[in-house]
Scaffold this motif. Structure first.
Motif, PDB file in Angstrom:
ATOM      1  N   ASP A   1       0.851  -1.189   0.000  1.00  0.00           N
ATOM      2  CA  ASP A   1       0.000   0.000   0.000  1.00  0.00           C
ATOM      3  C   ASP A   1       0.886   1.237   0.000  1.00  0.00           C
ATOM      4  O   ASP A   1       2.102   1.141   0.156  1.00  0.00           O
ATOM      5  N   ALA A   2       0.236   2.391  -0.225  1.00  0.00           N
ATOM      6  CA  ALA A   2       0.978   3.653  -0.266  1.00  0.00           C
ATOM      7  C   ALA A   2       0.376   4.613   0.750  1.00  0.00           C
ATOM      8  O   ALA A   2      -0.847   4.801   0.789  1.00  0.00           O
ATOM      9  N   TRP A   3       1.247   5.205   1.573  1.00  0.00           N
ATOM     10  CA  TRP A   3       0.825   6.274   2.481  1.00  0.00           C
ATOM     11  C   TRP A   3       1.204   7.591   1.811  1.00  0.00           C
ATOM     12  O   TRP A   3       2.265   7.686   1.172  1.00  0.00           O
ATOM     13  N   SER A   4       0.330   8.603   1.946  1.00  0.00           N
ATOM     14  CA  SER A   4       0.672   9.893   1.357  1.00  0.00           C
ATOM     15  C   SER A   4       0.016  11.040   2.107  1.00  0.00           C
ATOM     16  O   SER A   4      -1.096  10.889   2.639  1.00  0.00           O
ATOM     17  N   GLU A   5       0.683  12.195   2.133  1.00  0.00           N
ATOM     18  CA  GLU A   5       0.079  13.416   2.657  1.00  0.00           C
ATOM     19  C   GLU A   5      -0.550  14.214   1.511  1.00  0.00           C
ATOM     20  O   GLU A   5      -1.034  15.317   1.688  1.00  0.00           O
TER      21      GLU A   5
ATOM     22  N   GLY B   1      12.891 -16.479  -9.542  1.00  0.00           N
ATOM     23  CA  GLY B   1      13.976 -16.495  -8.561  1.00  0.00           C
ATOM     24  C   GLY B   1      14.495 -15.099  -8.218  1.00  0.00           C
ATOM     25  O   GLY B   1      15.676 -14.926  -7.892  1.00  0.00           O
ATOM     26  N   ILE B   2      13.619 -14.096  -8.317  1.00  0.00           N
ATOM     27  CA  ILE B   2      14.034 -12.721  -8.012  1.00  0.00           C
ATOM     28  C   ILE B   2      13.493 -12.333  -6.632  1.00  0.00           C
ATOM     29  O   ILE B   2      12.279 -12.333  -6.424  1.00  0.00           O
ATOM     30  N   PRO B   3      14.391 -12.013  -5.682  1.00  0.00           N
ATOM     31  CA  PRO B   3      13.907 -11.624  -4.349  1.00  0.00           C
ATOM     32  C   PRO B   3      13.125 -10.319  -4.426  1.00  0.00           C
ATOM     33  O   PRO B   3      13.510  -9.404  -5.160  1.00  0.00           O
ATOM     34  N   MET B   4      12.016 -10.254  -3.683  1.00  0.00           N
ATOM     35  CA  MET B   4      11.184  -9.047  -3.727  1.00  0.00           C
ATOM     36  C   MET B   4      10.587  -8.821  -2.339  1.00  0.00           C
ATOM     37  O   MET B   4      10.056  -9.735  -1.726  1.00  0.00           O
ATOM     38  N   GLN B   5      10.711  -7.588  -1.872  1.00  0.00           N
ATOM     39  CA  GLN B   5      10.148  -7.230  -0.572  1.00  0.00           C
ATOM     40  C   GLN B   5       8.734  -6.655  -0.783  1.00  0.00           C
ATOM     41  O   GLN B   5       8.525  -5.890  -1.727  1.00  0.00           O
ATOM     42  N   ILE B   6       7.782  -7.015   0.078  1.00  0.00           N
ATOM     43  CA  ILE B   6       6.426  -6.453  -0.014  1.00  0.00           C
ATOM     44  C   ILE B   6       6.254  -5.526   1.179  1.00  0.00           C
ATOM     45  O   ILE B   6       6.385  -5.960   2.324  1.00  0.00           O
ATOM     46  N   ALA B   7       5.983  -4.246   0.915  1.00  0.00           N
ATOM     47  CA  ALA B   7       6.014  -3.289   2.016  1.00  0.00           C
ATOM     48  C   ALA B   7       5.165  -2.059   1.714  1.00  0.00           C
ATOM     49  O   ALA B   7       4.722  -1.844   0.584  1.00  0.00           O
ATOM     50  N   ARG B   8       4.972  -1.233   2.748  1.00  0.00           N
ATOM     51  CA  ARG B   8       4.310   0.071   2.561  1.00  0.00           C
ATOM     52  C   ARG B   8       5.336   1.078   2.047  1.00  0.00           C
ATOM     53  O   ARG B   8       6.472   1.125   2.511  1.00  0.00           O
TER      54      ARG B   8
ATOM     55  N   GLU C   1      15.548  15.549   6.998  1.00  0.00           N
ATOM     56  CA  GLU C   1      15.458  14.484   7.998  1.00  0.00           C
ATOM     57  C   GLU C   1      14.029  13.949   8.195  1.00  0.00           C
ATOM     58  O   GLU C   1      13.837  12.990   8.921  1.00  0.00           O
ATOM     59  N   GLU C   2      13.063  14.600   7.587  1.00  0.00           N
ATOM     60  CA  GLU C   2      11.672  14.233   7.819  1.00  0.00           C
ATOM     61  C   GLU C   2      11.372  12.774   7.438  1.00  0.00           C
ATOM     62  O   GLU C   2      10.436  12.176   7.957  1.00  0.00           O
ATOM     63  N   TYR C   3      12.177  12.219   6.530  1.00  0.00           N
ATOM     64  CA  TYR C   3      11.926  10.835   6.103  1.00  0.00           C
ATOM     65  C   TYR C   3      11.954   9.888   7.296  1.00  0.00           C
ATOM     66  O   TYR C   3      11.248   8.881   7.323  1.00  0.00           O
ATOM     67  N   LYS C   4      12.759  10.233   8.330  1.00  0.00           N
ATOM     68  CA  LYS C   4      12.881   9.349   9.504  1.00  0.00           C
ATOM     69  C   LYS C   4      11.548   9.241  10.239  1.00  0.00           C
ATOM     70  O   LYS C   4      11.141   8.172  10.673  1.00  0.00           O
ATOM     71  N   LYS C   5      10.844  10.384  10.325  1.00  0.00           N
ATOM     72  CA  LYS C   5       9.537  10.397  10.997  1.00  0.00           C
ATOM     73  C   LYS C   5       8.543   9.550  10.215  1.00  0.00           C
ATOM     74  O   LYS C   5       7.730   8.828  10.776  1.00  0.00           O
ATOM     75  N   ILE C   6       8.604   9.689   8.893  1.00  0.00           N
ATOM     76  CA  ILE C   6       7.634   8.975   8.047  1.00  0.00           C
ATOM     77  C   ILE C   6       7.862   7.459   8.131  1.00  0.00           C
ATOM     78  O   ILE C   6       6.924   6.671   8.154  1.00  0.00           O
ATOM     79  N   TYR C   7       9.120   7.085   8.258  1.00  0.00           N
ATOM     80  CA  TYR C   7       9.457   5.668   8.438  1.00  0.00           C
ATOM     81  C   TYR C   7       8.964   5.183   9.806  1.00  0.00           C
ATOM     82  O   TYR C   7       8.276   4.162   9.908  1.00  0.00           O
ATOM     83  N   ASP C   8       9.290   5.959  10.860  1.00  0.00           N
ATOM     84  CA  ASP C   8       8.931   5.542  12.227  1.00  0.00           C
ATOM     85  C   ASP C   8       7.422   5.517  12.430  1.00  0.00           C
ATOM     86  O   ASP C   8       6.871   4.583  12.997  1.00  0.00           O
ATOM     87  N   LYS C   9       6.742   6.570  11.964  1.00  0.00           N
ATOM     88  CA  LYS C   9       5.319   6.729  12.270  1.00  0.00           C
ATOM     89  C   LYS C   9       4.420   5.892  11.366  1.00  0.00           C
ATOM     90  O   LYS C   9       3.431   5.321  11.809  1.00  0.00           O
ATOM     91  N   TYR C  10       4.761   5.814  10.088  1.00  0.00           N
ATOM     92  CA  TYR C  10       3.850   5.156   9.137  1.00  0.00           C
ATOM     93  C   TYR C  10       4.402   3.843   8.568  1.00  0.00           C
ATOM     94  O   TYR C  10       3.693   3.143   7.858  1.00  0.00           O
ATOM     95  N   GLY C  11       5.652   3.555   8.829  1.00  0.00           N
ATOM     96  CA  GLY C  11       6.227   2.283   8.376  1.00  0.00           C
ATOM     97  C   GLY C  11       6.558   2.235   6.899  1.00  0.00           C
ATOM     98  O   GLY C  11       6.650   1.151   6.313  1.00  0.00           O
ATOM     99  N   CYS C  12       6.755   3.403   6.275  1.00  0.00           N
ATOM    100  CA  CYS C  12       7.097   3.417   4.841  1.00  0.00           C
ATOM    101  C   CYS C  12       8.590   3.117   4.681  1.00  0.00           C
ATOM    102  O   CYS C  12       9.427   3.807   5.254  1.00  0.00           O
TER     103      CYS C  12
END
Ligand code: ADE
Length: 237
Positions: A111-115, A148-155, A168-179
């Motif tokens: 899924d995609a999180w967005s502001e 045989g291609i490794p693929m991660q499934i994530a937000r 530095e805002e990317y750190k908050k978005i990672y911590d808070k929303y898991g992107c």
């Protein structure tokens, strides 16, 4: 209502039910030239190139989205609504938000999180998270596995802004929303698919990393994205 303001094809059959969408028009051309047979160009308006051809005998189209949600919003809407396209697979690049997202890794956006206001303005959708189509994701996971291609499934984060003053805002978005990574289109694509009853998925290759400051060059990217393209091309039917 075809042709549309942004797509010049006068015949719906010129476009396959499944369209792969890189951001860059020249990548669309590269994919058509490199992987497809019997290629016919169906769009050249604003140099947003679109082609239909066959992959292992099965029909598929590839058309650029341009950069950002307003751009993919226009092209995906016209393809779904006026050309009867059923499936759009975005194939793009992303910036990793964690050291675990290594250069050239392939990520499937669960899924995609967005502001972004795109979904609210387009259709009154209030949530800031939109899922890709689970059935498409399952097929893409199976194809990755078979190849045989490794693929991660994530937000992932769909951002309207590439250059932020507060880096530095990317750190908050990672911590808070898991992107785990950032790109600029999936949220609008997923929204259009949802309101029009169609299917969408987003496959990404990590081209840079905000945490480690690693980056690829544009020449390196051309070939490195082959893994992601091979997975997506299996969608041909
Ligand atoms: N696409 C690839 N890298 C990106 C980044 N760092 N930010 C937004 N979109 C991207």
């Amino acid at each position: 209502m075809i042709p549309t303001p942004h797509i010049e094809s006068r015949n719906k059959d010129e476009i396959a039910k499944t369209v792969l969408m890189p951001g860059d028009p020249l990548r669309a051309k590269f994919i058509a030239d490199t992987f497809l047979a019997d290629v016919k160009q169906f769009n050249g308006v604003r140099n947003v190139l679109g082609y239909t051809g066959t992959y292992n005998g099965r029909k598929i189209s590839v058309m650029a989205s341009g950069m950002g949600m307003p751009s993919i919003g226009i092209y995906s809407y016209e393809l779904y609504k006026f050309y009867h396209v059923e499936n759009i697979i975005r194939i793009g690049s992303c910036g990793g938000y964690t050291p675990d997202a290594k250069l050239y890794d392939v990520i499937l956006a669960k899924d995609a999180w967005s502001e972004s206001s795109y979904a609210k303005v387009q259709g009154g959708y209030e949530s800031d998270v939109i899922e890709g189509t689970p059935e498409l994701n399952q097929r893409l996971m199976r194809f990755a596995d078979e190849l045989g291609i490794p693929m991660q499934i994530a937000r992932i984060h769909s951002s309207d802004v590439f250059y932020r003053e507060n880096f530095e805002e990317y750190k908050k978005i990672y911590d808070k929303y898991g992107c785990v990574a950032v790109e600029m289109e999936a949220f609008a694509l997923f929204h259009n698919a949802k309101v029009l009853g169609k299917n969408a998925a987003c496959l990404l290759t990590v081209s840079d990393n905000l945490a480690t400051h690693e980056a690829t060059t544009s020449e390196e990217r051309q070939n490195a994205f082959t893994n992601m393209m091979k997975i997506a091309l299996e969608m041909a039917e």
